[in-house]
Design a protein around this motif. Structure first.
Motif, PDB file in Angstrom:
ATOM      1  N   GLU A 113       0.820  -1.209   0.000  1.00  0.00           N
ATOM      2  CA  GLU A 113       0.000   0.000   0.000  1.00  0.00           C
ATOM      3  C   GLU A 113       0.856   1.262   0.000  1.00  0.00           C
ATOM      4  O   GLU A 113       0.515   2.264  -0.628  1.00  0.00           O
ATOM      5  CB  GLU A 113      -0.942   0.008   1.217  1.00  0.00           C
ATOM      6  N   ALA A 114       1.974   1.232   0.717  1.00  0.00           N
ATOM      7  CA  ALA A 114       2.834   2.413   0.794  1.00  0.00           C
ATOM      8  C   ALA A 114       3.350   2.823  -0.580  1.00  0.00           C
ATOM      9  O   ALA A 114       3.471   4.010  -0.884  1.00  0.00           O
ATOM     10  CB  ALA A 114       4.016   2.147   1.734  1.00  0.00           C
ATOM     11  N   GLN A 115       3.651   1.833  -1.428  1.00  0.00           N
ATOM     12  CA  GLN A 115       4.156   2.167  -2.754  1.00  0.00           C
ATOM     13  C   GLN A 115       3.031   2.518  -3.710  1.00  0.00           C
ATOM     14  O   GLN A 115       3.177   3.405  -4.556  1.00  0.00           O
ATOM     15  CB  GLN A 115       4.985   1.021  -3.334  1.00  0.00           C
ATOM     16  N   LEU A 116       1.882   1.862  -3.579  1.00  0.00           N
ATOM     17  CA  LEU A 116       0.739   2.229  -4.414  1.00  0.00           C
ATOM     18  C   LEU A 116       0.354   3.684  -4.189  1.00  0.00           C
ATOM     19  O   LEU A 116      -0.023   4.392  -5.118  1.00  0.00           O
ATOM     20  CB  LEU A 116      -0.458   1.320  -4.098  1.00  0.00           C
ATOM     21  N   ASP A 117       0.453   4.134  -2.944  1.00  0.00           N
ATOM     22  CA  ASP A 117       0.075   5.500  -2.606  1.00  0.00           C
ATOM     23  C   ASP A 117       0.996   6.526  -3.252  1.00  0.00           C
ATOM     24  O   ASP A 117       0.644   7.700  -3.364  1.00  0.00           O
ATOM     25  CB  ASP A 117       0.091   5.663  -1.078  1.00  0.00           C
ATOM     26  N   ARG A 118       2.184   6.092  -3.670  1.00  0.00           N
ATOM     27  CA  ARG A 118       3.124   7.020  -4.317  1.00  0.00           C
ATOM     28  C   ARG A 118       2.720   7.339  -5.754  1.00  0.00           C
ATOM     29  O   ARG A 118       3.211   8.295  -6.331  1.00  0.00           O
ATOM     30  CB  ARG A 118       4.545   6.450  -4.315  1.00  0.00           C
ATOM     31  N   PHE A 119       1.841   6.518  -6.317  1.00  0.00           N
ATOM     32  CA  PHE A 119       1.370   6.791  -7.670  1.00  0.00           C
ATOM     33  C   PHE A 119       0.229   7.800  -7.612  1.00  0.00           C
ATOM     34  O   PHE A 119      -0.753   7.608  -6.896  1.00  0.00           O
ATOM     35  CB  PHE A 119       0.901   5.505  -8.352  1.00  0.00           C
ATOM     36  N   LEU A 120       0.371   8.865  -8.366  1.00  0.00           N
ATOM     37  CA  LEU A 120      -0.638   9.921  -8.357  1.00  0.00           C
ATOM     38  C   LEU A 120      -1.973   9.396  -8.846  1.00  0.00           C
ATOM     39  O   LEU A 120      -3.021   9.669  -8.249  1.00  0.00           O
ATOM     40  CB  LEU A 120      -0.176  11.080  -9.251  1.00  0.00           C
ATOM     41  N   VAL A 121      -1.957   8.618  -9.933  1.00  0.00           N
ATOM     42  CA  VAL A 121      -3.192   8.083 -10.511  1.00  0.00           C
ATOM     43  C   VAL A 121      -2.971   6.651 -10.970  1.00  0.00           C
ATOM     44  O   VAL A 121      -1.856   6.253 -11.308  1.00  0.00           O
ATOM     45  CB  VAL A 121      -3.686   8.919 -11.722  1.00  0.00           C
ATOM     46  N   GLN A 122      -4.049   5.882 -10.945  1.00  0.00           N
ATOM     47  CA  GLN A 122      -4.071   4.567 -11.592  1.00  0.00           C
ATOM     48  C   GLN A 122      -4.810   4.713 -12.911  1.00  0.00           C
ATOM     49  O   GLN A 122      -5.955   5.169 -12.946  1.00  0.00           O
ATOM     50  CB  GLN A 122      -4.763   3.528 -10.716  1.00  0.00           C
ATOM     51  N   ILE A 123      -4.154   4.329 -13.998  1.00  0.00           N
ATOM     52  CA  ILE A 123      -4.704   4.519 -15.337  1.00  0.00           C
ATOM     53  C   ILE A 123      -5.071   3.159 -15.912  1.00  0.00           C
ATOM     54  O   ILE A 123      -4.197   2.348 -16.231  1.00  0.00           O
ATOM     55  CB  ILE A 123      -3.680   5.233 -16.247  1.00  0.00           C
TER      56      ILE A 123
ATOM     57  N   LEU B 250      -4.347  18.511  -7.240  1.00  0.00           N
ATOM     58  CA  LEU B 250      -3.441  18.739  -8.363  1.00  0.00           C
ATOM     59  C   LEU B 250      -4.059  18.293  -9.684  1.00  0.00           C
ATOM     60  O   LEU B 250      -4.026  19.022 -10.684  1.00  0.00           O
ATOM     61  CB  LEU B 250      -2.124  18.004  -8.127  1.00  0.00           C
ATOM     62  N   THR B 251      -4.620  17.094  -9.700  1.00  0.00           N
ATOM     63  CA  THR B 251      -5.083  16.543 -10.969  1.00  0.00           C
ATOM     64  C   THR B 251      -6.314  17.255 -11.520  1.00  0.00           C
ATOM     65  O   THR B 251      -6.494  17.310 -12.736  1.00  0.00           O
ATOM     66  CB  THR B 251      -5.376  15.034 -10.843  1.00  0.00           C
ATOM     67  N   VAL B 252      -7.167  17.813 -10.654  1.00  0.00           N
ATOM     68  CA  VAL B 252      -8.325  18.542 -11.194  1.00  0.00           C
ATOM     69  C   VAL B 252      -7.862  19.787 -11.937  1.00  0.00           C
ATOM     70  O   VAL B 252      -8.464  20.192 -12.943  1.00  0.00           O
ATOM     71  CB  VAL B 252      -9.338  18.924 -10.089  1.00  0.00           C
ATOM     72  N   ARG B 253      -6.780  20.394 -11.476  1.00  0.00           N
ATOM     73  CA  ARG B 253      -6.225  21.552 -12.187  1.00  0.00           C
ATOM     74  C   ARG B 253      -5.699  21.127 -13.560  1.00  0.00           C
ATOM     75  O   ARG B 253      -5.948  21.789 -14.573  1.00  0.00           O
ATOM     76  CB  ARG B 253      -5.084  22.175 -11.374  1.00  0.00           C
TER      77      ARG B 253
ATOM     78  N   LEU C 269     -15.275  14.610 -10.049  1.00  0.00           N
ATOM     79  CA  LEU C 269     -15.977  13.349 -10.224  1.00  0.00           C
ATOM     80  C   LEU C 269     -15.293  12.456 -11.268  1.00  0.00           C
ATOM     81  O   LEU C 269     -15.235  11.240 -11.113  1.00  0.00           O
ATOM     82  CB  LEU C 269     -17.429  13.615 -10.620  1.00  0.00           C
ATOM     83  N   ALA C 270     -14.754  13.074 -12.325  1.00  0.00           N
ATOM     84  CA  ALA C 270     -14.079  12.296 -13.373  1.00  0.00           C
ATOM     85  C   ALA C 270     -12.793  11.659 -12.866  1.00  0.00           C
ATOM     86  O   ALA C 270     -12.365  10.610 -13.371  1.00  0.00           O
ATOM     87  CB  ALA C 270     -13.788  13.189 -14.576  1.00  0.00           C
ATOM     88  N   LEU C 271     -12.168  12.275 -11.871  1.00  0.00           N
ATOM     89  CA  LEU C 271     -10.887  11.782 -11.368  1.00  0.00           C
ATOM     90  C   LEU C 271     -11.019  10.961 -10.093  1.00  0.00           C
ATOM     91  O   LEU C 271     -10.016  10.526  -9.533  1.00  0.00           O
ATOM     92  CB  LEU C 271      -9.942  12.969 -11.136  1.00  0.00           C
TER      93      LEU C 271
ATOM     94  N   LEU D 250      -8.521   7.440  -6.401  1.00  0.00           N
ATOM     95  CA  LEU D 250      -8.882   6.764  -5.153  1.00  0.00           C
ATOM     96  C   LEU D 250      -8.789   5.247  -5.209  1.00  0.00           C
ATOM     97  O   LEU D 250      -8.564   4.602  -4.180  1.00  0.00           O
ATOM     98  CB  LEU D 250     -10.313   7.154  -4.749  1.00  0.00           C
ATOM     99  N   SER D 251      -8.967   4.637  -6.382  1.00  0.00           N
ATOM    100  CA  SER D 251      -9.144   3.181  -6.437  1.00  0.00           C
ATOM    101  C   SER D 251      -7.932   2.411  -5.925  1.00  0.00           C
ATOM    102  O   SER D 251      -8.089   1.335  -5.329  1.00  0.00           O
ATOM    103  CB  SER D 251      -9.485   2.743  -7.869  1.00  0.00           C
ATOM    104  N   HIS D 252      -6.701   2.905  -6.147  1.00  0.00           N
ATOM    105  CA  HIS D 252      -5.522   2.187  -5.663  1.00  0.00           C
ATOM    106  C   HIS D 252      -5.128   2.593  -4.244  1.00  0.00           C
ATOM    107  O   HIS D 252      -4.118   2.110  -3.724  1.00  0.00           O
ATOM    108  CB  HIS D 252      -4.342   2.405  -6.623  1.00  0.00           C
ATOM    109  N   ARG D 253      -5.929   3.472  -3.642  1.00  0.00           N
ATOM    110  CA  ARG D 253      -5.663   3.903  -2.265  1.00  0.00           C
ATOM    111  C   ARG D 253      -6.707   3.359  -1.288  1.00  0.00           C
ATOM    112  O   ARG D 253      -6.816   3.820  -0.155  1.00  0.00           O
ATOM    113  CB  ARG D 253      -5.644   5.430  -2.192  1.00  0.00           C
ATOM    114  N   MET D 254      -7.498   2.399  -1.734  1.00  0.00           N
ATOM    115  CA  MET D 254      -8.534   1.784  -0.919  1.00  0.00           C
ATOM    116  C   MET D 254      -8.448   0.262  -1.067  1.00  0.00           C
ATOM    117  O   MET D 254      -7.830  -0.236  -2.005  1.00  0.00           O
ATOM    118  CB  MET D 254      -9.923   2.281  -1.366  1.00  0.00           C
ATOM    119  N   ALA D 255      -9.077  -0.447  -0.139  1.00  0.00           N
ATOM    120  CA  ALA D 255      -9.092  -1.907  -0.221  1.00  0.00           C
ATOM    121  C   ALA D 255     -10.441  -2.430   0.243  1.00  0.00           C
ATOM    122  O   ALA D 255     -10.996  -1.952   1.240  1.00  0.00           O
ATOM    123  CB  ALA D 255      -7.982  -2.503   0.637  1.00  0.00           C
ATOM    124  N   LEU D 256     -10.958  -3.400  -0.489  1.00  0.00           N
ATOM    125  CA  LEU D 256     -12.213  -4.048  -0.104  1.00  0.00           C
ATOM    126  C   LEU D 256     -11.976  -5.018   1.048  1.00  0.00           C
ATOM    127  O   LEU D 256     -10.899  -5.616   1.172  1.00  0.00           O
ATOM    128  CB  LEU D 256     -12.793  -4.812  -1.294  1.00  0.00           C
ATOM    129  N   SER D 257     -12.990  -5.181   1.873  1.00  0.00           N
ATOM    130  CA  SER D 257     -12.929  -6.188   2.922  1.00  0.00           C
ATOM    131  C   SER D 257     -13.056  -7.580   2.302  1.00  0.00           C
ATOM    132  O   SER D 257     -13.481  -7.730   1.146  1.00  0.00           O
ATOM    133  CB  SER D 257     -14.048  -5.952   3.933  1.00  0.00           C
TER     134      SER D 257
END
Length: 334
Positions: free
Chosen positions: A173-183, A273-276, A293-295, A300-307
């Motif tokens: 998770e620590a490294q995933l959080d370093r990515f600004l966006v998941q594309i 940053l990304t909305v700008r 909403l578009a971003l 967020l998707s790579h900064r969260m985890a499902l139970s």
């Protein structure tokens, strides 16, 4: 007032130039406009991007084209389980001079570039992944106790295959959080795939012009950070991020029931940053609620985890994030 007029002129000029760069990338990386938009947004914000898609989707071509158009020196590392940190960072070697004297000389690894493609990053061992972590966050590496600065700007566009997981090491998770966006790189539609076939199987090869230089990109990143963001947009960003954290007062039942952990403050910073950048890429002078909403998914998707229970029920994070975004939009409109 003069300072505001100067900033407006800078934003307009940068908008025209980035539109030209976007068209140049699109002529070679056909279709997938959202992928191009998010990749350029990551560069404009000074961040890194995680490209998730099946093999053969053009991810390598995209990174190569971005390097050419944005005027950046590029490097590529194919990650494998036996890859060692020194293979990407570099190492010191002992050399013997003609007079018999010996000294150590540092040989730079492929990370010493301005745009690094980390291909199939999840195939590297955790030890090698952690070596890249410092480079991504600090823009420097430490070798033999000596800090060595990386070239500026420095960006990582990493790729990951979402299907083939055997023999891989999921990113922590620590490294995933370093990515600004998941594309997410998805299959092209039929018309786009026809255009790809016609453009890539002939004799002629589409060349990409250089639109930016490294210095231009650094200046653009400063301009993006100076773009104004309205109070309503700031509050919308906070509402969205906080509503995705289980246990928070703003979180709904779906988040509390299905999400193990939510996004931290870095997610809100990424959205700011990304909305700008998205507003700039779409020819606007300031971000809107549409940009937030578009971003939501890419940020967020790579900064969260499902139970575990939510995964067993077959739920998807993307659907949950979309639901939260819809609820917030309705609340704002009410």
């Amino acid at each position: 007032m003069a300072e505001a007029d100067e900033l407006l002129t800078e934003i307009e000029a940068l908008g025209e130039k980035i539109a030209e760069a976007r068209q140049a990338v699109g002529r070679r990386f056909i279709g997938q406009e959202r992928v191009v938009e998010l990749s350029l947004a990551a560069l404009l914000c000074g961040g890194h991007g995680l490209l998730v898609g099946l093999p053969g989707m053009g991810k390598t071509m995209l990174v190569d084209t971005l390097g050419t158009v944005m005027g950046l020196t590029s490097g590529r590392v194919q990650f494998t389980p036996d890859l060692m940190p020194a293979d990407i960072l570099g190492s010191e070697v002992l050399e013997t001079a003609k007079d018999g004297s010996r000294s150590f000389r540092f040989i730079e690894g492929p990370v010493f570039c301005q745009l690094l493609m980390a291909d199939e990053i999840n195939r590297a061992s955790p030890r090698t992944q952690s070596a890249l972590l410092q480079a991504m966050q600090e823009r420097e590496v430490t070798i033999a106790g000596q800090h060595r600065k990386l070239p500026a700007p420095f960006h990582v566009l990493a790729t990951q295959n979402p299907i083939e997981q055997e023999g891989t090491y999921p990113l922590p998770e620590a490294q995933l959080d370093r990515f600004l966006v998941q594309i997410d790189v998805e299959y092209p539609d039929r018309d786009t795939e026809r255009d790809i076939l016609l453009a890539t199987t002939g004799v002629a090869k589409q060349e990409s012009p250089r639109i930016f230089t490294a210095e231009d990109l650094i200046a653009a990143q400063t301009t993006v950070r100076r773009m104004p963001v309205g109070d309503k947009i700031v509050e919308l960003i906070l509402d969205l991020v906080r509503a995705c954290r289980p246990g928070e007062a703003e979180a709904g039942q779906a988040i509390n029931d299905s999400v193990s952990w939510g996004p931290g403050p870095r997610a809100a910073q990424a959205l700011m940053l990304t909305v700008r950048a998205r507003a700039l890429l779409n020819g606007r002078l300031a971000p809107s609620a549409e940009d937030v909403l578009a971003l939501a998914r890419p940020v967020l998707s790579h900064r969260m985890a499902l139970s575990f229970a939510a995964r067993a029920r077959g739920e998807e994070l993307a659907d949950i994030i979309d639901g939260v975004a819809r609820d917030i939009t309705r609340a704002e409109a009410a």
